[in-house]
Design a protein around this motif. Structure first.
Motif, short mmCIF file in Angstrom:
data_model
loop_
_atom_site.label_atom_id
_atom_site.label_comp_id
_atom_site.label_asym_id
_atom_site.label_seq_id
_atom_site.Cartn_x
_atom_site.Cartn_y
_atom_site.Cartn_z
N PRO A 82 0.81 -1.23 0.00
CA PRO A 82 0.00 0.00 0.00
C PRO A 82 0.84 1.28 0.00
CG PRO A 82 -0.88 -1.58 1.57
CD PRO A 82 0.45 -2.12 1.12
N ALA A 83 2.02 1.24 0.68
CA ALA A 83 2.87 2.42 0.72
C ALA A 83 3.49 2.71 -0.65
CB ALA A 83 3.97 2.24 1.76
N GLU A 138 -8.56 -0.59 2.08
CA GLU A 138 -8.39 0.26 0.90
C GLU A 138 -9.48 0.01 -0.14
OE1 GLU A 138 -3.87 1.17 -0.07
OE2 GLU A 138 -4.30 -0.95 -0.21
N THR A 155 -3.42 5.98 1.40
CA THR A 155 -2.49 5.11 2.11
C THR A 155 -3.13 4.64 3.41
OG1 THR A 155 -1.48 7.00 3.23
CG2 THR A 155 -0.48 6.29 1.15
N CYS A 204 1.23 4.23 -3.60
CA CYS A 204 1.08 5.67 -3.73
C CYS A 204 2.40 6.35 -4.11
CB CYS A 204 0.57 6.26 -2.41
SG CYS A 204 -1.16 5.87 -2.07
#
Length: 538
Positions: free
Chosen positions: A113-114, A349, A373, A117
């Protein structure tokens, strides 16, 4: 807490052996076969060690041992010594290895997820960062198994820990997506040797404490997973993912240093003809536990001539059904366990405004500022679901000895199916977290049940091979699951969630169909002994 728990295990009664040596690839007959057939003590024809010989003569002179009865095997020695302080210290050390590897695995749910972005990654690219780790693990499983059998468990554990630590730190400096794939794949290559820590640990355990001890040592995996999430909660908002990767690799460096204390398996030394080393290890265990050594001389157990390490051996008539079913169970275990780990952050998410999110949003925004995020609340809920592994382990430890191995796995697969299907309900964030909590507790328990059952059902001559092939099947499931939890989920949450429920239901039926129950059963040395057990049960 861990020390007191394992101390209580010392009150458990003793049991039988745990060996999984495949032998040297260049040897047609196992080196101990000639000695087994003659019933002599192992040592390549050399005299017994002076200490053992003097002790035997003293015992015979005192009349405490009758002539011809003054021998004992490694397993009989471990049975008499029992579970004590030595096993407690070994539990902490091998558990620390599991904790460090769990951190490397748990970071997969946080890293993607980090990077999604920061590097503007597509869904398939996120999934591939996770998949490449499991590809490395699958590729290295047989290599680490061979190193373990040829050079010893201790050497293998130190080597795989150093490799994982080294490339884990290097991955923190990855400049782009391609370099991240290469370095995380090499991290996976190192992690592939981690299961051998359980092999070494279990080889020092009595039978009746083996299932409970192996299951409870897995709580270090849960500790590592929880610690990784808490570390991310502190590091990610301030320092970012490179520091998280670097900090997460350091515990493996500490483990490599502490391995100076780690003993080599006495069974490994015996099979290699190193009689004195095996005896020294057993005497060390006796001293640490404050128990006397058995009377007499250390000898190898009597086993017919067997050839080791051949894939076809897994499909002898007595084991072919068991092997096929275990491959299904291990595949589903990894597919579902890592799936629920990745699913947790992916649900937070999820763009449908129902499963974990309050409003709909674009999962692939054109503007960088719109990219979502993980938030502090997401990390908090992820921590709660990770803590689910603790009750899952305790429930499993109880059920394994209460209803048996195969039915424990079946029950836990069914409970996982029920609660993962409940995730399909469009509900509140709190209730969603509860469903994920219970599902993760029981799938982690089913996975531990497979870890206990598999080494017990295969005889010594093919134990490492059996566990290795099952582990390879688990990697297949783990390679596929990111594309379900991180790609298919964004297309259809219902399809992704239902797929996990359906696979687990298949595994529950497979567990019931296992032809052999290993609860309370002595571990065997060859396929011929498995045949005798099956014939005797008819």
């Amino acid at each position: 807490m861990a020390a007191s728990m394992f101390t209580r295990l010392s009150r458990l009664s003793k049991g039988d052996d745990y060996e999984d040596l495949e032998g040297d690839d260049n040897v047609e007959m196992d080196i101990t076969d000639m000695y087994r057939s003659l019933g002599k003590s192992v040592g390549r024809g050399q005299p017994d060690s002076a200490a053992a010989h003097r002790r035997s003569e003293q015992q015979r002179a005192s009349g405490s041992v009758a002539p011809g009865d003054e021998t004992f095997t490694v397993q009989e020695c471990i049975d008499q010594i029992g579970f004590g302080m030595f096993q407690v210290k070994l539990s902490v050390l091998t558990g620390f290895a599991w904790m460090a590897d769990a951190m490397e695995m748990m970071i997969l749910a946080i890293l993607s997820p980090a990077l999604h972005c920061e590097w503007r990654l597509e869904g398939w690219q996120e999934a591939f960062i996770t998949t490449v780790v499991f590809c490395g693990m699958m590729f290295s499983s047989s290599i680490w198994g061979s190193i373990c059998d040829k050079y010893g468990r201790k050497t293998e554990l130190i080597l795989c820990s150093v490799i994982t630590c080294y490339f884990g730190i290097l991955s923190a400096f990855s400049p782009n997506f391609i370099w991240m794939l290469i370095l995380r794949g090499l991290v996976g290559f190192g992690i592939g040797g981690a299961p051998q820590s359980v092999t070494l640990y279990a080889e020092f355990l009595p039978t009746k404490s083996r299932a409970t001890a192996v299951t409870l040592v897995e709580m270090f995996w849960a500790i590592g997973a929880c610690f990784e999430v808490l570390l991310a909660l502190v590091v990610m908002p301030t320092l970012g993912w490179p520091y998280l990767l670097g900090f997460s690799a350091l515990p493996l460096l500490f483990f490599s240093v502490f391995c100076v204390w780690l003993p080599e398996s006495a069974r490994y030394d015996m099979t290699r003809g190193c009689y004195d080393k095996a005896l020294h290890t057993l005497e060390r265990i006796a001293r640490d536990n404050g128990k006397p050594m058995p009377l007499g001389r250390l000898v190898e157990s009597h086993t017919p001539n067997v050839r080791r390490g051949q894939i076809k051996d897994l499909f002898i008539p007595e084991l072919k059904v068991t092997t096929a079913i275990l491959w299904v169970i291990w595949l589903v275990c990894a597919f579902s366990y890592y799936g629920i780990v990745l699913l947790t952050t992916a649900m937070f998410e999820n763009p449908d405004g129902c499963h974990g999110t309050d409003v709909k949003y674009n999962p692939n925004p054109s503007c960088f500022l719109e990219c979502k995020t993980l938030t502090t609340k997401d990390y908090t809920d992820l921590t709660w679901t990770t803590f689910a592994e603790f009750p899952g382990l305790f429930i499993t430890a109880y059920l394994l000895n209460k209803i048996g191995r195969k039915y424990t796995m079946a029950v836990e697969f069914i409970v996982f199916t029920v609660f993962v299907m409940l995730v399909n309900i469009c509900t509140t964030r709190a209730l969603l977290t509860f469903f994920l909590f219970v599902a993760r507790a029981f799938i982690s328990g089913a996975f531990q049940g497979a870890y206990v059952y598999t080494p017990e059902v295969y005889p010594t001559s093919m134990r490492a091979l059996g566990l290795g092939t099952c582990s390879a099947m688990a990697r297949v499931g783990a390679i596929v699951t990111p594309f379900v939890a991180q790609v298919l989920l964004k297309k259809s949450a219902y399809a992704a969630i239902s797929l996990y429920g359906g696979m687990s239901l298949i595994a529950s039926v497979a567990a019931v169909l296992l032809p052999i129950e290993t609860k309370g059963r002595d571990m065997k040395d060859s396929g011929m002994e498995v045949t005798k057990v099956k014939e005797g049960s008819k």
